[in-house]
Design a protein around this motif. Structure first.
Motif, PDB file in Angstrom:
ATOM      1  N   ALA A 183       0.821  -1.210   0.000  1.00 52.77           N
ATOM      2  CA  ALA A 183       0.000   0.000   0.000  1.00 52.77           C
ATOM      3  C   ALA A 183       0.854   1.258   0.000  1.00 52.77           C
ATOM      4  CB  ALA A 183      -0.937   0.008   1.204  1.00 52.77           C
ATOM      5  N   ASP A 184       2.038   1.210   0.643  1.00 48.18           N
ATOM      6  CA  ASP A 184       2.895   2.393   0.703  1.00 48.18           C
ATOM      7  C   ASP A 184       4.323   1.946   0.993  1.00 48.18           C
ATOM      8  OD1 ASP A 184       4.268   4.823   1.870  1.00 48.18           O
ATOM      9  OD2 ASP A 184       2.290   5.684   1.414  1.00 48.18           O
ATOM     10  N   GLU A 239      -8.386  -5.775   2.099  1.00 46.99           N
ATOM     11  CA  GLU A 239      -7.690  -4.747   1.307  1.00 46.99           C
ATOM     12  C   GLU A 239      -7.884  -3.369   1.941  1.00 46.99           C
ATOM     13  OE1 GLU A 239      -7.772  -2.867  -3.157  1.00 46.99           O
ATOM     14  OE2 GLU A 239      -8.099  -5.022  -2.940  1.00 46.99           O
ATOM     15  N   LYS A 269      -4.848  -0.949   3.351  1.00 49.89           N
ATOM     16  CA  LYS A 269      -4.669   0.416   2.836  1.00 49.89           C
ATOM     17  C   LYS A 269      -4.921   1.464   3.911  1.00 49.89           C
ATOM     18  CE  LYS A 269      -5.573  -0.485  -2.027  1.00 49.89           C
ATOM     19  NZ  LYS A 269      -6.457  -0.242  -3.173  1.00 49.89           N
ATOM     20  N   SER A 270      -5.962   1.285   4.704  1.00 44.29           N
ATOM     21  CA  SER A 270      -6.294   2.250   5.733  1.00 44.29           C
ATOM     22  C   SER A 270      -5.256   2.242   6.858  1.00 44.29           C
ATOM     23  CB  SER A 270      -7.690   1.962   6.287  1.00 44.29           C
ATOM     24  OG  SER A 270      -8.040   2.917   7.249  1.00 44.29           O
ATOM     25  N   GLU A 280      -2.324   4.106   5.539  1.00 44.95           N
ATOM     26  CA  GLU A 280      -2.632   5.539   5.503  1.00 44.95           C
ATOM     27  C   GLU A 280      -2.565   6.159   6.899  1.00 44.95           C
ATOM     28  OE1 GLU A 280      -6.643   7.991   4.806  1.00 44.95           O
ATOM     29  OE2 GLU A 280      -5.956   6.937   3.011  1.00 44.95           O
TER      30      GLU A 280
END
Length: 175
Positions: free
Chosen positions: A4-5, A72, A76-77, A80
């Motif tokens: 995701a990052d 998912e 992602k959250s 974030e």
């Protein structure tokens, strides 16, 4: 989470849980109510790093159906929440509109929840004690206690006293 990052360096914890439960409520008159259900959940804690700064991020998801458990979104959250404050500095004090994250609003509502209980109000334990008839919330706020919410964590056909679940407006912007 790492996909995701790129700034996610460590996944401190990741968990999955599944449970099946049955609620039985019997009266002295012989009536029996029964409800069976399942609950699936996943959570994670991760650390993001960039330019010497490190921040932790967390996420939790749940669903009564495994197929609806959004892993998912959780990844992602969680990424974030770990990266959104990287490089943050303390702003100057000011009055301005704010957007509050859902999890923060949920924590605030959890804190206030007991204040809406009739028993706590009668015992003088409510934060809302003595506020009847006063405007306590902004005029755009509605708060619902929704025992019928599809996929809700506490959705059940009946409550602990055997009363059929329903949607109740706890705070109504119209009143």
């Amino acid at each position: 989470v790492r996909e995701a990052d790129r700034r996610i360096q460590t996944v401190r914890s990741a968990s999955f849980s599944e449970s099946a439960y049955e609620t039985l409520l019997a009266s002295h008159e012989g009536a029996v109510l029964r409800h069976r259900g399942t609950m699936f959940s996943a959570s994670l804690a991760c650390k993001a790093e960039e330019n010497g700064d490190a921040q932790m991020g967390y996420e939790y998801v749940f669903s009564p159906r495994l197929a609806k458990l959004d892993l998912e979104f959780c990844a992602k959250s969680g990424a974030e929440s770990a990266t959104e404050l990287l490089g943050a500095t303390k702003p100057a004090s000011l009055k301005c509109p704010a957007v509050i994250r859902n999890d923060v609003v949920a924590d605030l509502l959890d804190f206030l929840a007991g204040s809406f209980a009739g028993d706590d109000i009668e015992k003088g334990k409510s934060l809302l004690q003595g506020k009847h008839g006063e405007q306590v919330f902004a005029d755009f706020v509605d708060i619902l206690d929704d025992g019928l919410l599809e996929g809700g964590l506490a959705t059940r056909p009946f409550d602990a006293e055997g009363t059929a679940s329903r949607t109740t407006k706890v705070v109504d912007r119209a009143s």
